[in-house]
Design a protein around this motif. Structure first.
Motif, PDB file in Angstrom:
ATOM      1  N   GLU A 154      -4.636  21.662  12.400  1.00 20.56           N
ATOM      2  CA  GLU A 154      -5.197  20.460  13.018  1.00 20.56           C
ATOM      3  C   GLU A 154      -6.275  19.802  12.160  1.00 20.56           C
ATOM      4  N   ARG A 155      -6.160  19.966  10.850  1.00 18.40           N
ATOM      5  CA  ARG A 155      -7.082  19.305   9.913  1.00 18.40           C
ATOM      6  C   ARG A 155      -6.438  17.993   9.451  1.00 18.40           C
ATOM      7  N   TYR A 156      -6.287  17.070  10.383  1.00 19.31           N
ATOM      8  CA  TYR A 156      -5.548  15.837  10.126  1.00 19.31           C
ATOM      9  C   TYR A 156      -6.235  14.966   9.078  1.00 19.31           C
ATOM     10  N   ASN A 157      -7.559  15.001   9.062  1.00 19.93           N
ATOM     11  CA  ASN A 157      -8.295  14.191   8.098  1.00 19.93           C
ATOM     12  C   ASN A 157      -8.040  14.654   6.671  1.00 19.93           C
ATOM     13  N   ASP A 158      -7.797  15.962   6.486  1.00 13.56           N
ATOM     14  CA  ASP A 158      -7.471  16.491   5.168  1.00 13.56           C
ATOM     15  C   ASP A 158      -5.980  16.346   4.858  1.00 13.56           C
ATOM     16  N   PHE A 159      -5.177  16.373   5.915  1.00  7.56           N
ATOM     17  CA  PHE A 159      -3.728  16.248   5.740  1.00  7.56           C
ATOM     18  C   PHE A 159      -3.356  14.884   5.166  1.00  7.56           C
ATOM     19  N   ILE A 160      -4.033  13.824   5.613  1.00  5.29           N
ATOM     20  CA  ILE A 160      -3.661  12.456   5.232  1.00  5.29           C
ATOM     21  C   ILE A 160      -3.699  12.234   3.718  1.00  5.29           C
ATOM     22  N   PRO A 161      -4.814  12.530   3.022  1.00  4.28           N
ATOM     23  CA  PRO A 161      -4.789  12.328   1.565  1.00  4.28           C
ATOM     24  C   PRO A 161      -3.841  13.299   0.858  1.00  4.28           C
ATOM     25  N   LYS A 162      -3.671  14.498   1.414  1.00  8.20           N
ATOM     26  CA  LYS A 162      -2.784  15.480   0.794  1.00  8.20           C
ATOM     27  C   LYS A 162      -1.342  15.002   0.821  1.00  8.20           C
ATOM     28  N   ILE A 163      -0.883  14.519   1.963  1.00  7.91           N
ATOM     29  CA  ILE A 163       0.504  14.062   2.059  1.00  7.91           C
ATOM     30  C   ILE A 163       0.660  12.755   1.287  1.00  7.91           C
ATOM     31  N   GLY A 164      -0.432  11.978   1.159  1.00 14.15           N
ATOM     32  CA  GLY A 164      -0.376  10.752   0.369  1.00 14.15           C
ATOM     33  C   GLY A 164      -0.103  11.056  -1.096  1.00 14.15           C
ATOM     34  N   GLN A 165      -0.782  12.062  -1.637  1.00 15.16           N
ATOM     35  CA  GLN A 165      -0.560  12.449  -3.025  1.00 15.16           C
ATOM     36  C   GLN A 165       0.840  13.025  -3.208  1.00 15.16           C
ATOM     37  N   THR A 166       1.304  13.767  -2.214  1.00 21.61           N
ATOM     38  CA  THR A 166       2.657  14.328  -2.278  1.00 21.61           C
ATOM     39  C   THR A 166       3.701  13.221  -2.293  1.00 21.61           C
ATOM     40  N   LEU A 167       3.499  12.199  -1.468  1.00 23.27           N
ATOM     41  CA  LEU A 167       4.416  11.059  -1.446  1.00 23.27           C
ATOM     42  C   LEU A 167       4.427  10.354  -2.803  1.00 23.27           C
ATOM     43  N   LYS A 168       3.263  10.242  -3.425  1.00 21.25           N
ATOM     44  CA  LYS A 168       3.178   9.599  -4.744  1.00 21.25           C
ATOM     45  C   LYS A 168       3.999  10.395  -5.765  1.00 21.25           C
ATOM     46  N   ASN A 169       3.917  11.720  -5.703  1.00 21.38           N
ATOM     47  CA  ASN A 169       4.683  12.561  -6.625  1.00 21.38           C
ATOM     48  C   ASN A 169       6.188  12.449  -6.365  1.00 21.38           C
ATOM     49  N   ILE A 170       6.549  12.332  -5.092  1.00 19.75           N
ATOM     50  CA  ILE A 170       7.971  12.184  -4.743  1.00 19.75           C
ATOM     51  C   ILE A 170       8.520  10.877  -5.302  1.00 19.75           C
ATOM     52  N   THR A 171       7.786   9.782  -5.092  1.00 21.00           N
ATOM     53  CA  THR A 171       8.275   8.481  -5.572  1.00 21.00           C
ATOM     54  C   THR A 171       8.304   8.441  -7.103  1.00 21.00           C
ATOM     55  N   GLU A 209       3.646  -1.528   6.951  1.00 19.44           N
ATOM     56  CA  GLU A 209       2.760  -1.118   8.039  1.00 19.44           C
ATOM     57  C   GLU A 209       1.824   0.002   7.602  1.00 19.44           C
ATOM     58  N   LEU A 210       2.365   0.957   6.863  1.00 19.86           N
ATOM     59  CA  LEU A 210       1.602   2.163   6.548  1.00 19.86           C
ATOM     60  C   LEU A 210       0.677   2.016   5.342  1.00 19.86           C
ATOM     61  N   PHE A 211       1.090   1.245   4.349  1.00 20.95           N
ATOM     62  CA  PHE A 211       0.373   1.280   3.080  1.00 20.95           C
ATOM     63  C   PHE A 211      -0.204  -0.054   2.639  1.00 20.95           C
ATOM     64  N   ASN A 212      -0.283  -1.031   3.530  1.00 21.81           N
ATOM     65  CA  ASN A 212      -0.737  -2.352   3.091  1.00 21.81           C
ATOM     66  C   ASN A 212      -2.254  -2.484   3.038  1.00 21.81           C
ATOM     67  N   ARG A 213      -2.982  -1.561   3.664  1.00 19.90           N
ATOM     68  CA  ARG A 213      -4.445  -1.703   3.669  1.00 19.90           C
ATOM     69  C   ARG A 213      -5.151  -0.396   3.298  1.00 19.90           C
ATOM     70  N   LYS A 214      -4.555   0.326   2.379  1.00 20.79           N
ATOM     71  CA  LYS A 214      -5.155   1.558   1.868  1.00 20.79           C
ATOM     72  C   LYS A 214      -5.531   2.524   2.989  1.00 20.79           C
ATOM     73  N   VAL A 215      -4.634   2.698   3.935  1.00 16.51           N
ATOM     74  CA  VAL A 215      -4.936   3.572   5.068  1.00 16.51           C
ATOM     75  C   VAL A 215      -5.131   5.021   4.625  1.00 16.51           C
ATOM     76  N   LEU A 216      -4.512   5.399   3.501  1.00 15.87           N
ATOM     77  CA  LEU A 216      -4.648   6.778   3.046  1.00 15.87           C
ATOM     78  C   LEU A 216      -6.065   7.090   2.569  1.00 15.87           C
ATOM     79  N   GLU A 217      -6.852   6.057   2.338  1.00 14.38           N
ATOM     80  CA  GLU A 217      -8.221   6.259   1.874  1.00 14.38           C
ATOM     81  C   GLU A 217      -9.225   6.290   3.022  1.00 14.38           C
ATOM     82  N   ARG A 218      -8.766   6.079   4.228  1.00 18.69           N
ATOM     83  CA  ARG A 218      -9.676   6.080   5.374  1.00 18.69           C
ATOM     84  C   ARG A 218     -10.175   7.478   5.681  1.00 18.69           C
ATOM     85  N   HIS A 219     -11.414   7.583   6.086  1.00 21.52           N
ATOM     86  CA  HIS A 219     -11.970   8.866   6.517  1.00 21.52           C
ATOM     87  C   HIS A 219     -12.281   8.774   8.006  1.00 21.52           C
TER      88      HIS A 219
END
Length: 251
Positions: A154-171, A209-219
């Motif tokens: 349940e560490r969602y705040n840490d999960f968000i940047p982690k999955i963001g970096q993973t998505l970047k590696n996938i693409t 919807e997901l990536f237009n306003r740098k949502v992955l950088e939100r804390h």
């Protein structure tokens, strides 16, 4: 109000009374196995389908059984479309009030309360399946495993940047496999994949919807407020890995 903000409001209103999980076009809210309502992803305004009775208000349409059958909406009979947050709050509150309350008292129940829900979100199972996929590069599988651990704890705040970096590696991997040098941020790379028809264009609206306003950088100070975005990112990651030509690339 943006879709993500709408989800945050809904989670604030329902608390621990309902469970939620992303579907293809939005997020459904359930009481155990019973669907109560579903919010659909829209660029502007609210669009919510209710499967339990709600009171009349501006913007609410009540369907006949025949109309619901024709539109393949199952038990959905009430649809709200509008911009009033107050109307949505009243509709959601009424929908939850119609849920039968359990009369069983469990004296041994733990006093501590889970942040989001007493039920296991199906999204955790989605992550577990992704990390165990044999056709993924080892580095990405490892990152998915680490992200899954954050989600499970349940560490969602840490999960968000982690999955963001993973998505970047996938693409980046997908672009390289197709002879294209990766460049730009995650949104740029996703749009590049869509434009070249490497992945389905059906993801385009979701990318916006997901990536237009740098949502992955939100804390998020409150883990509960980070939860809706974490859900959407799990759903998107699952779609990205399983859609189009990705499975063929790594098989």
């Amino acid at each position: 109000m943006e879709y993500q903000s709408q989800l945050e409001k809904l989670h604030e209103w329902v608390g621990q009374k309902l469970t939620s999980c992303p579907v293809r076009d939005g997020v459904t809210f359930h009481n155990h196995n019973e669907k109560i309502f579903k919010i659909l992803r829209r660029r502007k305004g609210w669009y919510i389908e209710f499967s339990v009775p709600v009171p009349e208000c501006p913007g609410l349409q009540e369907l006949t059984d025949e109309e619901a059958k024709t539109r393949k909406l199952g038990r959905t009979r009430w649809i709200y479309r509008g911009t009033s947050e107050e109307n949505v709050r009243k509709l959601v509150t009424t929908a939850m009030a119609s849920i039968p309350q359990s009369r069983i008292v469990e004296p041994a129940m733990a006093r501590d309360v889970r942040i989001v829900s007493e039920f296991t979100c199906p999204c955790l199972k989605k992550m577990e399946k992704l990390q165990n996929a044999s056709n993924l590069p080892q580095e990405i599988s490892q990152q998915l495993e680490e992200a899954c651990d954050l989600l499970g704890s349940e560490r969602y705040n840490d999960f968000i940047p982690k999955i963001g970096q993973t998505l970047k590696n996938i693409t980046s991997h997908m672009l390289q496999e197709n002879g294209i040098e990766p460049s730009g941020d995650l949104r740029d790379q996703l749009n590049s994949l869509i434009e070249r028809e490497i992945i389905s264009s059906s993801l385009k609206e979701e990318v916006e919807e997901l990536f237009n306003r740098k949502v992955l950088e939100r804390h998020f100070e409150d883990q509960k407020r980070a939860y809706p975005l974490a859900l959407m990112l799990v759903s998107f990651t699952s779609k990205l890995i399983n859609i189009g030509k990705l499975i063929k690339l790594w098989s």
